[in-house]
Design a protein around this motif. Structure first.
Motif, PDB file in Angstrom:
ATOM      1  N   CYS A 347       1.065  -1.492   0.189  1.00  4.65           N
ATOM      2  CA  CYS A 347       0.406  -0.181   0.152  1.00  4.65           C
ATOM      3  C   CYS A 347       0.970   0.903  -0.643  1.00  4.65           C
ATOM      4  O   CYS A 347       2.390   0.614  -0.064  1.00  4.65           O
ATOM      5  N   CYS A 350      -0.441   5.882   4.756  1.00  2.00           N
ATOM      6  CA  CYS A 350      -1.173   7.193   4.782  1.00  2.00           C
ATOM      7  C   CYS A 350      -0.796   7.506   6.241  1.00  2.00           C
ATOM      8  O   CYS A 350      -0.090   6.926   7.401  1.00  2.00           O
ATOM      9  N   CYS A 381      -0.875  -0.497   7.822  1.00  4.54           N
ATOM     10  CA  CYS A 381      -1.871  -1.232   8.781  1.00  4.54           C
ATOM     11  C   CYS A 381      -3.119  -1.858   8.736  1.00  4.54           C
ATOM     12  O   CYS A 381      -3.069  -2.966   8.337  1.00  4.54           O
ATOM     13  N   ASN A 384      -6.728  -1.319   7.586  1.00  9.40           N
ATOM     14  CA  ASN A 384      -7.653  -2.222   6.288  1.00  9.40           C
ATOM     15  C   ASN A 384      -6.238  -2.866   5.724  1.00  9.40           C
ATOM     16  O   ASN A 384      -6.898  -4.128   4.569  1.00  9.40           O
TER      17      ASN A 384
END
Ligand code: SF4
Length: 436
Positions: A347, A350, A381, A384
């Protein structure tokens, strides 16, 4: 194929309109902690200076809503008018709270509540609030996080993603709410392209075509991440699918902008005749990559990925005449036509990421390059990551507080591993499985 898809237009702000007939809008997402207002404002400044036209910011908790509001106020006080998009997962309460604060809200309504009927009710209330405040919404469904109700009902296929999106789209139409953009991202380029095409077919049958936010999720970093994003996004843009784009890279988000701008320039205004519609590449696409100039090498890579993405994904060709073997291998793998190394999913990170994602991902790649036929995910994380890593064989997922959980498929097999031991344990896990 004609680039003639006509969509509705969504007004995010006076400057930012998303829809066919308008230039492709380039967006990205902060990877700072939202509660760190100063750092997030500073990153927004850099992203806008680099060319971002919308900036998304995660809002993991109610406490972050006030931080988001402070970020918005600070940017406007500095004369920076970039629309902010709140990124919400799982909480309808936070989604409702950010409506007065930012121009656009990204949600997956299916995650508003485990009970589907309740999720529908909460989504209806959310739409009423967005309508009252004149906000835009992105309905963002990702492969791998479709939710139990959808998977049980439709399966976990591109068509299922499109059908799942149509349920929420239908609710928007019933609510007379048209400020809607839709995304169906996946890290698998074949799934991603097919999902968007299926959704466009369904929206055309319904007679209401909302603009599409297009991107490959968890594309990774470096040349692989750029190529994976370009082969899939370019294939759709050439068909007029993609009114706003994000190139997700596991790098500083500033690095995403030149790639997205290349795509936006190349494909012009979606829905307008005369764009760079899909055509077989000419012999110039055999060009050897320049390796003495980083910028021209990057542009040559993007060009080759865009030239050959659609012919490979559409199975119009089985091989490509590139002289640069590494580039050729990367493009073939990005299109899932030939695998020369493990498939990596990572990912972009964020405000939920609590470890050094980029360097960890690079270490995982270096230590696992010898494994073939395996899909390895590195996710920022625990909220998710496990859902989003879709069809990964193994997953490295940050828990926070310096701890990591390792997954085999969807199962957490080693929990609470200290970060400094986690890559060793991941390599040992894969090795033991392959030897056993
Ligand atoms: Fe952020 Fe990565 Fe978690 Fe998605 S999986 S919310 S990008 S840290």
């Amino acid at each position: 194929m004609q680039n003639a898809l006509q969509t509705r237009t969504v007004r995010v702000s006076d400057q930012v309109l998303i829809g066919s007939g308008h230039p492709i809008v380039v967006q990205t997402m902060c990877n700072t902690h939202t509660a760190d207002v100063e750092a997030t404002v500073a990153q927004c400044r850099r992203l806008v200076a680099a060319g971002a036209q919308m900036v998304r910011i995660t809002v993991p908790s109610m406490k972050d809503v006030e931080a988001l509001s402070a970020i918005h106020r600070q940017l406007r006080a500095e004369g920076i008018e970039v629309p902010l998009v709140a990124d919400i997962h799982f909480s309808s309460e936070i989604a409702m709270a950010v409506v007065p604060v930012v121009e656009k809200i990204r949600i997956n309504p299916g995650n508003f509540h485990p009970d589907h009927a309740k999720a529908r009710e909460l989504f209806g209330l959310f739409l009423e609030r967005c309508k009252a405040y004149g906000r835009a919404v992105r309905i963002g469904l990702n492969h791998g996080s479709l939710g139990k109700y959808i998977v049980e009902r439709y399966g976990n296929t591109p068509e299922a993603m499109a059908l799942a999106a149509m349920e929420w789209i239908e609710m928007c139409i019933e609510a007379d709410f048209y400020q809607v953009v839709v995304s169906l991202k996946a890290s698998n380029t074949v799934v991603m392209v097919e999902a968007y095409r299926a959704l466009v077919r369904l929206m055309q049958e319904r007679g209401v075509v909302f603009p599409l936010h297009v991107g490959v999720t968890e594309a990774g970093n470096g040349e692989s991440g750029r190529i994976k994003s370009c082969v899939a996004i370019s294939t759709l843009l050439a068909e007029g699918i993609g009114q706003t784009i994000r190139v997700s890279l596991t790098e500083a988000p500033e690095n995403e902008i030149p790639v997205a701008q290349y795509l936006a320039r190349r494909y012009g205004i979606p829905g307008q005749a005369g764009n760079d519609v899909h055509a077989m590449p000419d012999s110039a696409s055999k060009a050897v990559m320049p390796d003495n100039d980083r910028a021209s090498r990057e542009e040559a890579i993007l060009k080759a990925a865009c030239d050959w993405g659609a012919p490979l994904l559409n199975h119009e060709v089985d091989d490509i005449p590139l002289e640069d073997q590494h580039l050729k291998d990367e493009i073939l793998q990005a299109c899932r036509r030939r695998f020369y190394k493990p498939e990596y999913i990572a990912c972009p990170g964020c405000g939920r990421t609590l470890y050094d994602l980029e360097s960890t991902f690079n270490e995982v790649k270096a230590r696992t390059a010898h494994f073939k036929d395996v899909v390895i995910a590195v996710m920022g994380c625990i909220v998710n990551g496990p859902g989003e890593m879709a069809d990964a064989d193994y997953g490295y997922v940050g828990e926070g507080h310096g701890m990591v959980t390792l997954y085999r498929k969807k199962d957490p097999v080693l929990r609470h591993i200290p970060e400094n031991e986690a890559v060793d344990k991941l390599v040992a896990l894969i090795t033991a499985d392959r030897e056993g």
